[in-house]
Design a protein around this motif. Structure first.
Motif, PDB file in Angstrom:
ATOM      1  N   LYS A 197       0.816  -1.212   0.000  1.00  0.00           N
ATOM      2  CA  LYS A 197       0.000   0.000   0.000  1.00  0.00           C
ATOM      3  C   LYS A 197       0.855   1.269   0.000  1.00  0.00           C
ATOM      4  O   LYS A 197       0.351   2.361   0.253  1.00  0.00           O
ATOM      5  N   HIS A 198       2.145   1.104  -0.258  1.00  0.00           N
ATOM      6  CA  HIS A 198       3.040   2.259  -0.282  1.00  0.00           C
ATOM      7  C   HIS A 198       2.726   3.158  -1.477  1.00  0.00           C
ATOM      8  O   HIS A 198       1.969   2.798  -2.375  1.00  0.00           O
ATOM      9  N   SER A 199       3.353   4.297  -1.516  1.00  0.00           N
ATOM     10  CA  SER A 199       3.334   5.117  -2.719  1.00  0.00           C
ATOM     11  C   SER A 199       4.424   4.594  -3.652  1.00  0.00           C
ATOM     12  O   SER A 199       5.378   3.943  -3.200  1.00  0.00           O
ATOM     13  N   THR A 202       7.942   5.410  -2.454  1.00  0.00           N
ATOM     14  CA  THR A 202       8.547   4.691  -1.325  1.00  0.00           C
ATOM     15  C   THR A 202       8.538   3.185  -1.524  1.00  0.00           C
ATOM     16  O   THR A 202       8.986   2.449  -0.644  1.00  0.00           O
ATOM     17  N   TRP A 229      -6.331   5.169  -3.597  1.00  0.00           N
ATOM     18  CA  TRP A 229      -4.919   5.060  -3.236  1.00  0.00           C
ATOM     19  C   TRP A 229      -4.451   6.376  -2.618  1.00  0.00           C
ATOM     20  O   TRP A 229      -3.835   7.205  -3.271  1.00  0.00           O
ATOM     21  N   ALA A 231      -2.095   7.070  -0.638  1.00  0.00           N
ATOM     22  CA  ALA A 231      -0.645   7.277  -0.579  1.00  0.00           C
ATOM     23  C   ALA A 231      -0.101   7.986  -1.815  1.00  0.00           C
ATOM     24  O   ALA A 231       1.010   8.526  -1.788  1.00  0.00           O
ATOM     25  N   GLU A 233      -1.247  10.698  -2.897  1.00  0.00           N
ATOM     26  CA  GLU A 233      -1.368  12.114  -2.567  1.00  0.00           C
ATOM     27  C   GLU A 233      -1.715  12.955  -3.799  1.00  0.00           C
ATOM     28  O   GLU A 233      -1.244  14.079  -3.971  1.00  0.00           O
ATOM     29  N   GLY A 247      -6.490  11.412   0.899  1.00  0.00           N
ATOM     30  CA  GLY A 247      -6.378  10.989   2.292  1.00  0.00           C
ATOM     31  C   GLY A 247      -7.073  11.866   3.301  1.00  0.00           C
ATOM     32  O   GLY A 247      -6.507  12.159   4.366  1.00  0.00           O
ATOM     33  N   TRP A 250      -7.201  10.592   6.829  1.00  0.00           N
ATOM     34  CA  TRP A 250      -5.901  10.477   7.489  1.00  0.00           C
ATOM     35  C   TRP A 250      -5.350  11.843   7.899  1.00  0.00           C
ATOM     36  O   TRP A 250      -4.182  11.964   8.261  1.00  0.00           O
TER      37      TRP A 250
END
Length: 274
Positions: A197-199, A202, A229, A231, A233, A247, A250
């Protein structure tokens, strides 16, 4: 008339209202397209459902993974996640009306005038956009039918993770649902990957590729708008795709795009999910 596309609300109703006020959204003239996941971690999922349903034809929404999960919980086929703040929906007098309406919503929506396809997570790199429309209709026909509980019972799971036209029954429908509502990374051949689930920035696994960067016909025609998604952004590397989940739950922001002039509206959000 203006056409607005907004990312995952997840029950962040007050933030949505602030965003619509910022953009001077007029439901009498404008249309709001929502990328799915109307409910879950935010504090006002019930109010969000009521509002979007109440917009009538001024709103076009699709189903996300949290929306499908909500239907399964109501059917007694799944348990409420303690992190989700959706219990008020099940306590509401209009619960049945709201969830009946939700069950009628599609997995994919096509804005024909602007040639835009809206999906929650993405389109499998193994599909053309025409195939994606067809496969979405297969799931929606089952979900809207009298035997929809069988679909909700069998939709969970990560297999099969590779598409074949020969897939049948609930294996076929499960893959379609997963591609439209859960996909982030894929292998280079289009095999779905659900744990990362990272970007992309990363991500350390070079075998995991964002679905929109995998070679395939899935982005060859209509522009694709998606959410899911957080992550990312709001950053997507493909010129024919736009991501809008930034997000909100979050503690980041809720983002909306006005298509006619490509104006972007954003409001900062409190942290709702932990």
């Amino acid at each position: 008339m203006a056409t607005y596309f907004v990312g995952d609300i997840q029950g962040c109703f007050d933030d949505l209202q602030h965003l619509l006020q910022q953009a001077d959204f007029d439901p009498q003239q404008d249309q709001l397209w929502l990328t799915g996941d109307l409910v879950a971690r935010g504090p006002k999922s019930l109010e969000t459902l009521r509002f979007v349903k109440g917009l009538g034809t001024s709103a076009i929404t699709i189903l996300g993974n949290h929306d499908l999960h909500l239907l399964a919980i109501d059917a007694g086929l799944a348990k409420l996640n303690p992190k989700d703040k959706t219990q008020p929906i099940f306590d509401a007098d209009d619960k049945d009306e709201l969830l009946q309406w939700l069950r009628q919503q599609p997995l994919l929506a096509h804005h024909e005038a602007y040639n835009i396809i809206m999906v929650h997570a993405g389109i499998s790199p193994q599909w053309t956009q025409q195939q994606a429309k067809q496969y979405a209709q297969e799931v929606n026909a089952q979900l809207r039918g009298d035997d929809y509980l069988a679909l909700l019972t069998n939709m969970y799971g990560a297999q099969p993770d590779y598409w074949s036209e020969g897939l049948q029954g609930f294996d076929r429908l499960r893959f379609i649902i997963n591609a439209f509502t859960r996909m982030r990374f894929c292998a280079s051949d289009g095999q779905l990957e659900f744990h990362n689930k990272h970007s992309p920035a990363t991500n350390s696994n070079t075998q995991h590729i964002p679905w929109y960067e995998v070679a395939g016909p899935h982005l060859d025609d209509a522009h694709v708008i998606f959410g899911h998604w957080a992550a990312l952004e709001g950053e997507c590397s493909h010129e024919n795709a736009t991501t809008l989940d930034t997000g909100c739950v979050w503690g980041n922001s809720l983002t909306m795009l006005r298509w006619e002039d490509k104006a972007v509206f954003s409001v900062p959000c409190p942290i709702y999910a932990t």
